[in-house]
Design a protein around this motif. Structure first.
Motif, PDB file in Angstrom:
ATOM      1  N   ALA A 101       0.215  -2.264  -4.030  1.00 17.60           N
ATOM      2  CA  ALA A 101      -1.185  -1.846  -3.853  1.00 17.60           C
ATOM      3  C   ALA A 101      -2.137  -2.426  -4.906  1.00 17.60           C
ATOM      4  O   ALA A 101      -2.886  -1.692  -5.556  1.00 17.60           O
ATOM      5  CB  ALA A 101      -1.281  -0.311  -3.844  1.00 17.60           C
ATOM      6  N   CYS A 102      -2.123  -3.743  -5.064  1.00 14.29           N
ATOM      7  CA  CYS A 102      -3.040  -4.379  -6.021  1.00 14.29           C
ATOM      8  C   CYS A 102      -4.479  -4.225  -5.513  1.00 14.29           C
ATOM      9  O   CYS A 102      -4.771  -4.598  -4.362  1.00 14.29           O
ATOM     10  CB  CYS A 102      -2.746  -5.868  -6.133  1.00 14.29           C
ATOM     11  SG  CYS A 102      -1.050  -6.278  -6.558  1.00 14.29           S
ATOM     12  N   CYS A 116       4.491  -3.501   1.324  1.00 14.06           N
ATOM     13  CA  CYS A 116       4.248  -3.693  -0.108  1.00 14.06           C
ATOM     14  C   CYS A 116       3.697  -2.393  -0.678  1.00 14.06           C
ATOM     15  O   CYS A 116       2.648  -1.922  -0.247  1.00 14.06           O
ATOM     16  CB  CYS A 116       3.287  -4.843  -0.378  1.00 14.06           C
ATOM     17  SG  CYS A 116       3.046  -5.093  -2.154  1.00 14.06           S
ATOM     18  N   TRP A 126       0.830  -3.895   3.882  1.00 17.83           N
ATOM     19  CA  TRP A 126       1.333  -2.841   2.989  1.00 17.83           C
ATOM     20  C   TRP A 126       2.278  -1.864   3.679  1.00 17.83           C
ATOM     21  O   TRP A 126       3.257  -1.422   3.092  1.00 17.83           O
ATOM     22  CB  TRP A 126       0.148  -2.057   2.395  1.00 17.83           C
ATOM     23  CG  TRP A 126      -0.639  -2.812   1.365  1.00 17.83           C
ATOM     24  CD1 TRP A 126      -0.520  -4.128   1.025  1.00 17.83           C
ATOM     25  CD2 TRP A 126      -1.700  -2.285   0.551  1.00 17.83           C
ATOM     26  NE1 TRP A 126      -1.434  -4.470   0.056  1.00 17.83           N
ATOM     27  CE2 TRP A 126      -2.169  -3.350  -0.250  1.00 17.83           C
ATOM     28  CE3 TRP A 126      -2.290  -1.037   0.441  1.00 17.83           C
ATOM     29  CZ2 TRP A 126      -3.210  -3.181  -1.169  1.00 17.83           C
ATOM     30  CZ3 TRP A 126      -3.322  -0.858  -0.477  1.00 17.83           C
ATOM     31  CH2 TRP A 126      -3.782  -1.925  -1.281  1.00 17.83           C
ATOM     32  N   GLY A 147       2.645  -8.920   1.798  1.00 13.45           N
ATOM     33  CA  GLY A 147       3.784  -8.039   1.624  1.00 13.45           C
ATOM     34  C   GLY A 147       4.588  -8.392   0.355  1.00 13.45           C
ATOM     35  O   GLY A 147       4.243  -9.284  -0.388  1.00 13.45           O
ATOM     36  N   CYS A 191      -6.355  -6.886  -2.991  1.00  8.56           N
ATOM     37  CA  CYS A 191      -5.355  -7.614  -2.188  1.00  8.56           C
ATOM     38  C   CYS A 191      -5.981  -8.079  -0.870  1.00  8.56           C
ATOM     39  O   CYS A 191      -6.665  -7.309  -0.192  1.00  8.56           O
ATOM     40  CB  CYS A 191      -4.174  -6.692  -1.902  1.00  8.56           C
ATOM     41  SG  CYS A 191      -3.004  -7.350  -0.689  1.00  8.56           S
TER      42      CYS A 191
HETATM   43  S1  SF4 Z   1       0.757  -8.094  -0.998  1.00  7.19           S
HETATM   44 FE1  SF4 Z   1       0.702  -9.102  -3.032  1.00  7.19          FE
HETATM   45  S2  SF4 Z   1      -1.430  -8.909  -3.719  1.00  7.19           S
HETATM   46 FE2  SF4 Z   1      -1.128  -7.462  -2.020  1.00  7.19          FE
HETATM   47  S3  SF4 Z   1      -0.598  -5.500  -3.001  1.00  7.19           S
HETATM   48 FE3  SF4 Z   1       1.337  -6.558  -2.541  1.00  7.19          FE
HETATM   49  S4  SF4 Z   1       1.834  -7.733  -4.422  1.00  7.19           S
HETATM   50 FE4  SF4 Z   1      -0.314  -7.126  -4.558  1.00  7.19          FE
END
Ligand code: SF4
Length: 229
Positions: free
Chosen positions: A40-41, A37, A50, A83, A44
């Motif tokens: 990068a909220c 992912c 990630w 993810g 999270c």
């Molecule tokens: S896994 Fe979900 S909450 Fe975490 S950074 Fe990615 S989109 Fe955002």
């Protein structure tokens, strides 16, 4: 048949898979977490997902075997989270296609097991051909997790996230829950086995630290808690 074999051979990186999970959609579900992912909220809870090179390699065939087994054990749904599943769109589309076929084999009279996908993206934010990977989903939860916008709405981590039914089955299963809020109490469940202790679900603000303390009291330590930077 050629398409089925091609789908089963499709490769995917996943972070985890577990059945039964009852905190990520209605009923007892198989949950699969895709690896990777880039969004990068901040805040999270799944930072370990990630790295797109992390997790482990799998094939769609392996994941469909898990789904087949879960259906045989009475699974009421499949939740695909991460993810970011849309970072592996071909694998996601293949998994959803195969999951639809398998649930038809297991169909019960009263209901079919639904397919729910979490994505941090909004419609229009990714190319149409990427968004099309969600075609087999009965419902999606869309949008980034925003730590500053908590919500009590079930299965959503922040108030901006939307739960959207996409099929008649999705409307039947999720329609009654669109405005439903969590009752008081835990929103996540924990699993402890020989591989470690993990938390599954959409926690309220501060809930993860409460879990960590409670588990420590019971002599359990979370496996690489990843909500911390
Ligand atoms: S896994 Fe979900 S909450 Fe975490 S950074 Fe990615 S989109 Fe955002």
């Amino acid at each position: 048949m050629a398409a089925i074999a091609a789908d089963a051979a499709q490769h995917v990186r996943i972070a985890d898979g577990y059945f039964p999970v009852d905190t990520l959609g209605p009923g007892r579900r198989l949950a699969l977490w895709f690896q990777g992912c880039a969004l990068a909220c901040p805040g999270c809870m799944s930072r370990h997902t990630w790295d797109s090179a992390g997790g482990r390699a799998a094939t769609i065939g392996e994941l469909l075997e898990l789904w087949d087994t879960a259906l045989g054990r009475g699974a009421e749904g499949l939740t695909i989270s991460g993810g970011e599943p849309l970072e592996q769109p071909a694998a996601l589309a293949a998994l959803l296609r195969g999951a639809v076929r398998l649930r038809q084999r297991h169909a019960r009279k009263d209901r079919s097991a639904d397919l729910l996908v979490y994505t941090g993206h909004e419609p229009g934010e990714v190319p149409a051909e990427v968004w099309a990977a969600l075609a087999g989903a009965d419902a999606v939860v869309t949008g980034r997790f925003r730590v500053g916008e908590p919500t009590d709405l079930v299965w959503r981590g922040s108030a901006n996230q939307r739960l959207v039914p996409r099929t008649p089955l999705g409307a039947r299963r999720y329609g009654p829950h669109l405005a439903r809020t969590y009752p008081p109490g835990p929103r996540v469940s924990h699993r402890a086995d020989g591989t470690g202790t993990r938390l599954y679900g959409v926690p309220a603000r501060g809930e993860l630290r409460l879990w960590e303390r409670g588990l420590a009291t019971a002599g359990l330590r979370l496996t690489n808690p990843s909500w911390r930077p």
